[in-house]
Scaffold this active site. Sequence first.
Site, short mmCIF file in Angstrom:
data_model
loop_
_atom_site.label_atom_id
_atom_site.label_comp_id
_atom_site.label_asym_id
_atom_site.label_seq_id
_atom_site.Cartn_x
_atom_site.Cartn_y
_atom_site.Cartn_z
N LYS A 262 0.86 -1.19 0.00
CA LYS A 262 0.00 0.00 0.00
C LYS A 262 0.89 1.23 0.00
O LYS A 262 1.68 1.44 0.93
CB LYS A 262 -0.91 0.00 1.24
CG LYS A 262 -1.63 1.33 1.49
CD LYS A 262 -2.54 1.29 2.72
CE LYS A 262 -3.12 2.67 3.05
NZ LYS A 262 -3.98 2.67 4.27
N ASP A 267 -2.70 10.27 3.51
CA ASP A 267 -4.08 9.86 3.70
C ASP A 267 -4.83 10.90 4.53
O ASP A 267 -4.76 10.89 5.76
CB ASP A 267 -4.11 8.48 4.39
CG ASP A 267 -5.53 7.97 4.61
OD1 ASP A 267 -6.47 8.55 4.03
OD2 ASP A 267 -5.69 6.97 5.36
N LYS A 274 -10.23 12.67 8.11
CA LYS A 274 -9.68 12.39 9.43
C LYS A 274 -9.66 13.66 10.28
O LYS A 274 -9.56 14.75 9.74
CB LYS A 274 -8.22 11.91 9.29
CG LYS A 274 -8.07 10.53 8.68
CD LYS A 274 -6.63 10.08 8.70
CE LYS A 274 -6.47 8.69 8.11
NZ LYS A 274 -7.22 7.64 8.83
N ASP A 285 1.70 6.58 5.40
CA ASP A 285 0.71 5.59 4.98
C ASP A 285 1.15 4.82 3.72
O ASP A 285 0.41 4.01 3.19
CB ASP A 285 -0.65 6.27 4.75
CG ASP A 285 -1.82 5.34 4.99
OD1 ASP A 285 -1.64 4.29 5.64
OD2 ASP A 285 -2.94 5.65 4.51
N ASP A 344 -12.19 6.90 3.79
CA ASP A 344 -10.97 6.73 4.58
C ASP A 344 -10.54 5.26 4.65
O ASP A 344 -9.44 4.95 5.11
CB ASP A 344 -11.19 7.29 5.98
CG ASP A 344 -9.88 7.50 6.74
OD1 ASP A 344 -8.81 7.45 6.10
OD2 ASP A 344 -9.94 7.70 7.97
N GLU A 346 -9.39 3.53 2.37
CA GLU A 346 -8.90 3.60 0.99
C GLU A 346 -7.81 2.58 0.67
O GLU A 346 -7.64 2.20 -0.48
CB GLU A 346 -8.39 5.02 0.70
CG GLU A 346 -6.93 5.30 1.08
CD GLU A 346 -6.65 5.19 2.58
OE1 GLU A 346 -7.61 5.27 3.37
OE2 GLU A 346 -5.48 5.01 2.97
N ARG A 348 -7.54 -0.59 1.25
CA ARG A 348 -8.06 -1.83 0.67
C ARG A 348 -8.50 -1.62 -0.77
O ARG A 348 -8.43 -2.54 -1.59
CB ARG A 348 -9.19 -2.38 1.56
CG ARG A 348 -10.40 -1.49 1.67
CD ARG A 348 -11.25 -1.79 2.89
NE ARG A 348 -10.65 -1.28 4.13
CZ ARG A 348 -11.19 -1.39 5.33
NH1 ARG A 348 -12.36 -1.99 5.49
NH2 ARG A 348 -10.58 -0.90 6.39
N1 BES Z 1 -4.15 4.63 6.95
C1 BES Z 1 -5.24 4.35 7.80
C2 BES Z 1 -4.90 3.39 8.93
C3 BES Z 1 -3.89 3.89 9.93
C4 BES Z 1 -4.31 4.52 11.08
C5 BES Z 1 -2.55 3.66 9.74
C6 BES Z 1 -3.36 4.96 12.00
C7 BES Z 1 -1.62 4.09 10.64
C8 BES Z 1 -2.01 4.74 11.78
C9 BES Z 1 -6.38 3.74 6.98
O1 BES Z 1 -6.47 4.16 5.67
C10 BES Z 1 -7.65 4.14 7.65
O2 BES Z 1 -7.95 5.29 7.66
N2 BES Z 1 -8.36 3.15 8.19
C11 BES Z 1 -9.58 3.40 8.86
C12 BES Z 1 -10.59 2.40 8.37
C13 BES Z 1 -11.99 2.69 8.78
C14 BES Z 1 -12.51 3.93 8.08
C15 BES Z 1 -12.85 1.50 8.45
C16 BES Z 1 -9.33 3.24 10.35
O3 BES Z 1 -8.55 2.37 10.73
O4 BES Z 1 -9.88 4.00 11.11
ZN ZN Z 2 -4.72 4.83 4.81
MN MN Z 3 -7.60 5.95 5.46
#
Ligand code: BES
Ligand code: ZN
Ligand code: MN
Length: 496
Positions: A262, A267, A274, A285, A344, A346, A348
Amino acid sequence: MTSPTISFAKLATPKKGVVVLLSAEEAGMSETAKACDPAKVLDRALTVADFTGKMGTSTDVLTPTGTPYERVVVVGVGKVSALTEYGWLRIGGSILGALRKPTEVAVILDVPETKVGAGDAANAAAGMLLRAYVFDKYKTRKDENGEKTPPRQVKITIHCADPAGARKAFAAAEAATGGVLLARDLVNEPANALGPVEFATRAKELEKLGVKVEVLTEKEIRKLGMGALMGVAQGSARPPRLVVMEWNGGKAKDKPIAFVGKGVTFDTGGNSMKPAAGMEDMKGDMGGAAVVTGIMHALAARKAKVNAVGIIGCVENNVDGNAQRPGDIVTSMSGQTVEVLNTDAEGRLVLCDVLWYCNDRFQPKFMIDLATLTGAIMVALGNHHAGLFSNNDELAARLFMVGQSTQERVWRMPLGPDYDKLIDSKNADMKNIGGRFGGAIIAAQFLQRFVKDTPWAHLDIAGTAMGSPANEINQSWASGFGVRLLDRLVRDYYEG
Ligand code: BES
Ligand code: ZN
Ligand code: MN
């Protein structure tokens, strides 16, 4: 970046300069180390300092009368019976951390009651390089000799039992270390300097090592039908890149092993934005893509006898007037449709197209994807294990094993139909989020819908790629977690 110069020599008693000696808990110092203490002052100095030889500790003995040295540093190695491969990396890190001035240093790598092998010496040397890493390219005033920053322009001679063997083992360890440092550099780089295009340019530099690198542009990505990846990319002014790296060190007819990363260079969350606090961390990210680039560097640098492909999807998840909206339905390269309920989630969406493409084009022996995919994996496992998800018990077991030996630890999480059905959607083939619980598993279930029966493992490195606590071999925000793990996996199971 300047890094220490390391060479190996036979066990001997240095005549001057800075000397580093090892001392074990209970067993104390070796005869070779004691020979560097003709006036027999160290015993008393160590007692006064309450130094017991615990791993990770060190003490400084300043020009004791009767020794010809400018400085003697004693580094603890813990109990001799507990010395491991990772232990030697830590010892190397502790040694470097104990140095203060850019100078010439002789390390007597000898411990009583055991034989320090060539591999141990190479690991200690690698630990020094890992510890010496500092991301300070944007600091106009370097803290070269400050209290916190160990000197990098040191010349270290490691005196050990088998210097020739150590030199050979170090060549391989140095390749892996180079991959780790590359991954750290990429993750630490801010997003204004490292967008998808710049990332691809950095990956292209692997051509110098003999890696074949193809960079696909937005137009080519669109033509492949990667609607899920493109949906993420469309909200950013910076176009996406798909980078395909190939290292062909194995037999021509051998199927490649594959790593997928990824590469979200920043992000914001997109329209499902966020919160401001901590958003700066999302420059990291692309940590999965950094590891994939790092492992390709490592394999090529040590001319690994394996065919390997590394594919990274580089995009920025940003929000402009063209950004995708919650509720949008996109068509992935596989033909399966996805309802984007949260922009968010994204990662996947990027990975599903890259995994599909990888499988389709290369029919690999296995695919391992790495991604800073979910906050949920940090809730589950903290910073000390990456989440491991797999459709293949053998691959999962191997990853667990190499995780133990490298101490880049992984912990297997469940997959199954009960979780899979949580992403069924009313309006499309699937949605990109599930309910409130099991977020890391749901993300993995989503990816599994794009790998068919190919042996596959997903490593959620959100908690381990960055922001993990500093230790003897890493003082930087970005850890490079995953490069040593995968290098070891290849070395132990897939070469030759
Ligand atoms: N890049 C984030 C995950 C992340 C969070 C990585 C903190 C490193 C530190 C990912 O894209 C994300 O935002 N995931 C969301 C998914 C949710 C919207 C289902 C999450 O984990 O909150
Ligand atoms: Zn992300
Ligand atoms: Mn995200």
